[in-house]
Scaffold this motif. Structure first.
Motif, mmCIF file in Angstrom:
data_model
loop_
_atom_site.group_PDB
_atom_site.id
_atom_site.type_symbol
_atom_site.label_atom_id
_atom_site.label_comp_id
_atom_site.label_asym_id
_atom_site.label_seq_id
_atom_site.Cartn_x
_atom_site.Cartn_y
_atom_site.Cartn_z
ATOM 1 N N ALA A 1 0.836 -1.210 0.000
ATOM 2 C CA ALA A 1 0.000 0.000 0.000
ATOM 3 C C ALA A 1 0.867 1.254 0.000
ATOM 4 C CB ALA A 1 -0.928 -0.002 1.213
ATOM 5 N N GLY A 2 1.918 1.260 0.795
ATOM 6 C CA GLY A 2 2.811 2.413 0.843
ATOM 7 C C GLY A 2 3.499 2.652 -0.483
ATOM 8 N N MET A 3 3.962 1.571 -1.107
ATOM 9 C CA MET A 3 4.614 1.708 -2.416
ATOM 10 C C MET A 3 3.630 2.212 -3.465
ATOM 11 S SD MET A 3 7.194 -1.534 -2.605
ATOM 12 C CE MET A 3 6.607 -2.660 -1.354
ATOM 13 N N LEU A 4 2.380 1.715 -3.414
ATOM 14 C CA LEU A 4 1.348 2.163 -4.344
ATOM 15 C C LEU A 4 1.031 3.644 -4.115
ATOM 16 C CD1 LEU A 4 -0.733 1.433 -6.546
ATOM 17 C CD2 LEU A 4 -2.308 0.835 -4.697
ATOM 18 N N GLY A 5 0.919 4.045 -2.862
ATOM 19 C CA GLY A 5 0.646 5.449 -2.545
ATOM 20 C C GLY A 5 1.743 6.374 -3.034
ATOM 21 N N HIS A 6 2.989 5.959 -2.854
ATOM 22 C CA HIS A 6 4.110 6.781 -3.327
ATOM 23 C C HIS A 6 4.161 6.811 -4.852
ATOM 24 C CE1 HIS A 6 5.895 7.873 0.477
ATOM 25 N NE2 HIS A 6 5.807 6.611 0.892
ATOM 26 N N ALA A 7 3.754 5.729 -5.495
ATOM 27 C CA ALA A 7 3.729 5.708 -6.964
ATOM 28 C C ALA A 7 2.639 6.615 -7.526
ATOM 29 C CB ALA A 7 3.535 4.274 -7.464
ATOM 30 N N LEU A 8 1.493 6.670 -6.856
ATOM 31 C CA LEU A 8 0.374 7.501 -7.315
ATOM 32 C C LEU A 8 0.520 8.972 -6.926
ATOM 33 C CD1 LEU A 8 -2.679 5.195 -6.508
ATOM 34 C CD2 LEU A 8 -1.755 5.748 -8.765
ATOM 35 N N ALA A 9 1.369 9.263 -5.966
ATOM 36 C CA ALA A 9 1.502 10.629 -5.444
ATOM 37 C C ALA A 9 1.810 11.675 -6.512
ATOM 38 C CB ALA A 9 2.542 10.666 -4.324
ATOM 39 N N PRO A 10 2.741 11.443 -7.454
ATOM 40 C CA PRO A 10 2.993 12.484 -8.465
ATOM 41 C C PRO A 10 1.779 12.778 -9.355
ATOM 42 C CG PRO A 10 4.784 10.890 -8.428
ATOM 43 C CD PRO A 10 3.690 10.343 -7.556
ATOM 44 N N LEU A 11 0.976 11.766 -9.617
ATOM 45 C CA LEU A 11 -0.223 11.954 -10.429
ATOM 46 C C LEU A 11 -1.272 12.787 -9.688
ATOM 47 C CD1 LEU A 11 -1.870 11.147 -12.994
ATOM 48 C CD2 LEU A 11 -2.652 9.162 -11.691
ATOM 49 N N THR B 1 -1.825 13.930 -0.944
ATOM 50 C CA THR B 1 -0.583 13.343 -0.472
ATOM 51 C C THR B 1 -0.572 11.850 -0.790
ATOM 52 O OG1 THR B 1 -1.536 12.831 1.683
ATOM 53 C CG2 THR B 1 -0.480 15.001 1.434
ATOM 54 N N TRP B 2 0.545 11.203 -0.513
ATOM 55 C CA TRP B 2 0.605 9.762 -0.758
ATOM 56 C C TRP B 2 -0.338 9.010 0.185
ATOM 57 C CZ3 TRP B 2 2.235 6.400 3.022
ATOM 58 C CH2 TRP B 2 2.955 6.938 4.085
ATOM 59 N N GLN B 3 -0.619 9.579 1.366
ATOM 60 C CA GLN B 3 -1.560 8.948 2.287
ATOM 61 C C GLN B 3 -2.977 8.969 1.714
ATOM 62 O OE1 GLN B 3 0.650 11.401 3.252
ATOM 63 N NE2 GLN B 3 1.567 10.875 5.222
ATOM 64 N N ILE B 4 -3.348 10.080 1.095
ATOM 65 C CA ILE B 4 -4.671 10.175 0.468
ATOM 66 C C ILE B 4 -4.748 9.202 -0.708
ATOM 67 C CG2 ILE B 4 -6.289 11.679 -0.754
ATOM 68 C CD1 ILE B 4 -5.110 14.039 0.855
ATOM 69 N N ALA B 5 -3.668 9.092 -1.466
ATOM 70 C CA ALA B 5 -3.637 8.163 -2.596
ATOM 71 C C ALA B 5 -3.910 6.737 -2.132
ATOM 72 C CB ALA B 5 -2.293 8.247 -3.320
ATOM 73 N N ILE B 6 -3.332 6.362 -0.996
ATOM 74 C CA ILE B 6 -3.593 5.020 -0.451
ATOM 75 C C ILE B 6 -5.068 4.870 -0.088
ATOM 76 C CG2 ILE B 6 -3.149 3.476 1.494
ATOM 77 C CD1 ILE B 6 -0.294 4.548 1.556
ATOM 78 N N ALA B 7 -5.650 5.886 0.527
ATOM 79 C CA ALA B 7 -7.039 5.811 0.983
ATOM 80 C C ALA B 7 -8.029 5.759 -0.175
ATOM 81 C CB ALA B 7 -7.360 6.988 1.891
ATOM 82 N N LEU B 8 -7.673 6.290 -1.331
ATOM 83 C CA LEU B 8 -8.583 6.263 -2.476
ATOM 84 C C LEU B 8 -8.804 4.848 -3.003
ATOM 85 C CD1 LEU B 8 -7.453 9.377 -4.551
ATOM 86 C CD2 LEU B 8 -9.399 9.172 -2.992
ATOM 87 N N VAL B 9 -7.810 3.994 -2.852
ATOM 88 C CA VAL B 9 -7.924 2.631 -3.387
ATOM 89 C C VAL B 9 -9.005 1.836 -2.656
ATOM 90 C CG1 VAL B 9 -6.695 0.476 -3.816
ATOM 91 C CG2 VAL B 9 -5.570 2.670 -4.280
ATOM 92 N N PRO B 10 -8.953 1.685 -1.333
ATOM 93 C CA PRO B 10 -10.063 0.973 -0.675
ATOM 94 C C PRO B 10 -11.354 1.784 -0.685
ATOM 95 C CG PRO B 10 -8.500 1.736 0.965
ATOM 96 C CD PRO B 10 -7.898 2.000 -0.379
ATOM 97 N N GLY B 11 -11.251 3.097 -0.932
ATOM 98 C CA GLY B 11 -12.435 3.930 -1.042
ATOM 99 C C GLY B 11 -13.311 3.542 -2.221
#
Length: 138
Positions: free
Chosen positions: A12-22, A29-39
């Motif tokens: 999840a952390g790696m996915l969040g950091h990968a989505l962060a630039p987009l 933030t990368w934390q929000i990016a992680i939360a969007l996936v299970p959202g």
């Protein structure tokens, strides 16, 4: 031998950091990016995911704070408004998408709905973030 928080070494952390630039242009933030996936399973799950992500991201005394306090310290008002705009227009949960697929008997309309609503959500979040940043600062 890990030196950072545990979440940085998870999928999840790696996915969040990968989505962060987009997602950075809309203030996420990368934390929000992680939360969007299970959202995507259900929108209310994003709040629980944020709680988990921030709990795993913090160490020591910072871990004991409530989620609202952590978010208030970590997010700007434009970021919070952008996330609200995102969830107004974001694609519906997976169960809704599956009903669209079943009712239209086509993958096409379900994929059109995902693409359209994602672009609409991104656009609304972008405009909200930029306008609120310009007017409110942050």
């Amino acid at each position: 031998g890990a030196t950072g928080p545990a979440i940085d070494y998870s999928f999840a952390g790696m996915l969040g950091h990968a989505l962060a630039p987009l997602l950075a242009p809309i203030g996420f933030t990368w934390q929000i990016a992680i939360a969007l996936v299970p959202g995507m399973a259900a929108r209310e799950v994003a709040v629980a995911a944020l709680g988990t992500v921030y709990a795993l991201s913090e160490t020591g005394d910072a871990l004991s704070g409530s989620l609202s306090g952590v978010l208030a310290a970590d997010w700007s008002l434009p970021t919070a408004l952008s996330l609200l705009a995102w969830f107004v227009f974001a694609p519906q949960c997976v169960s809704t998408l599956s009903v669209v697929k079943r009712e239209t008997n086509s993958w096409f309309w379900m994929l059109v709905m995902i693409a359209y609503m994602t672009l609409l959500a991104y656009g609304a979040a972008f405009v909200t973030f930029r306008l609120s940043s310009a007017l409110l600062g942050g």
